[in-house]
Design a protein around this motif. Sequence first.
Motif, short mmCIF file in Angstrom:
data_model
loop_
_atom_site.label_atom_id
_atom_site.label_comp_id
_atom_site.label_asym_id
_atom_site.label_seq_id
_atom_site.Cartn_x
_atom_site.Cartn_y
_atom_site.Cartn_z
N GLN A 115 0.83 -1.21 0.00
CA GLN A 115 0.00 0.00 0.00
C GLN A 115 0.86 1.25 0.00
O GLN A 115 0.53 2.25 -0.66
N LYS A 118 1.92 1.84 -3.48
CA LYS A 118 0.84 2.44 -4.27
C LYS A 118 0.69 3.92 -3.96
O LYS A 118 0.46 4.74 -4.86
N ASP A 119 0.84 4.29 -2.68
CA ASP A 119 0.72 5.70 -2.29
C ASP A 119 1.83 6.53 -2.93
O ASP A 119 1.61 7.68 -3.35
N LYS A 121 3.39 5.84 -5.75
CA LYS A 121 3.11 5.96 -7.19
C LYS A 121 2.02 6.98 -7.46
O LYS A 121 2.10 7.75 -8.43
N GLU A 122 1.00 7.02 -6.62
CA GLU A 122 -0.07 8.01 -6.80
C GLU A 122 0.47 9.42 -6.61
O GLU A 122 0.11 10.34 -7.36
N ALA A 123 1.32 9.60 -5.59
CA ALA A 123 1.91 10.92 -5.37
C ALA A 123 2.80 11.32 -6.54
O ALA A 123 2.80 12.48 -6.97
N LYS A 125 2.52 10.34 -9.67
CA LYS A 125 1.67 10.69 -10.81
C LYS A 125 1.15 12.11 -10.69
O LYS A 125 1.11 12.86 -11.68
N GLY A 126 0.74 12.49 -9.48
CA GLY A 126 0.24 13.84 -9.27
C GLY A 126 1.32 14.88 -9.51
O GLY A 126 1.07 15.93 -10.12
N ASP A 129 2.01 15.07 -13.32
CA ASP A 129 0.89 15.71 -14.03
C ASP A 129 0.90 17.22 -13.80
O ASP A 129 0.83 18.01 -14.76
N PHE A 188 5.03 2.94 -13.37
CA PHE A 188 3.80 3.16 -12.64
C PHE A 188 2.83 2.00 -12.80
O PHE A 188 1.66 2.11 -12.46
N ASP A 190 0.82 -1.35 -12.09
CA ASP A 190 0.27 -1.82 -10.81
C ASP A 190 1.11 -2.93 -10.20
O ASP A 190 1.14 -3.10 -8.98
#
Length: 276
Positions: A115, A118-119, A121-123, A125-126, A129, A188, A190
């Motif tokens: 987890q 995943k956090d 990778k999400e950060a 991506k943000g 972007d 990135f 999964d």
Amino acid sequence: MGSSSLLMTFKDSNGRNLVHLFFLYRRLDFFEQFLNERKQYLLRAVDNEGNNVLHLAALLAPQFKLFSGLSAKFQMDKELSWFKDAERRVPHGLKSMKNKKGKTPVDVFFDEHNQLSKDIKEAAKGIADSGMVVATLVATVAFAAALTVPGDKNNVWFIFFIVTNAIALFTSSASILSFLTNFISSRFADTEFVISVHPSLYYGLQLLMISVTTLVYAFIAASFLIFDHTTKWVSYVVTPMGFSPLLVFILFQSKFWDDSYWSKYYRPDPNLGRQT
């Protein structure tokens, strides 16, 4: 003697001895004091699930399962640093030992920290972007300014304007490419486990900061070119304003330094999460 024998044979309901608990609750200071040649077999023992001390060291800290106060990246750094430190303190054979589920300590670490991965990778991506949007805006402004160069082209401020505007244009373009590499690569995916943000994000942010700074300087140079022979005082008023974005950036960056300090000196409350 009786007390020593009790410590040697002690096990909790999960079949974990005292050394297991030292690693589970991350008290290597007690472990160093407790361990000697007569107690080596405790280090090699396994619990009811076949977990050795490294399997337990790979688990997410009990205090972190509720709340840590750290960002995903800093928490992963602490977790990885702890696990590597634990690996250095145990016999080499424990690293490849499998529990009853057929998992090595490294496998358990990946499962427990999935987890967090995943956090991160999400950060990332943000960041990529948002960074691309800002870098594109800076590149657009710098390119448009280069086509409409103001003032006298023999003025020293003209050279300063061209140089700073060019730096802003090229560094923002390089920043775009740095952020873009994160979208066209598989990092990135999964199924990919990450322990930190990719260096391209770090360099992308540094390039973006340079481009914004030089764009401000280019605007100051343009003001001196425009008002060189008229109301020059306007340029002297504008110049101090150019430093305000840098001061704001430094102020907001204090959050990063706060995370760095928190990550280095934070010690979770051992009572956190206990039932009262």
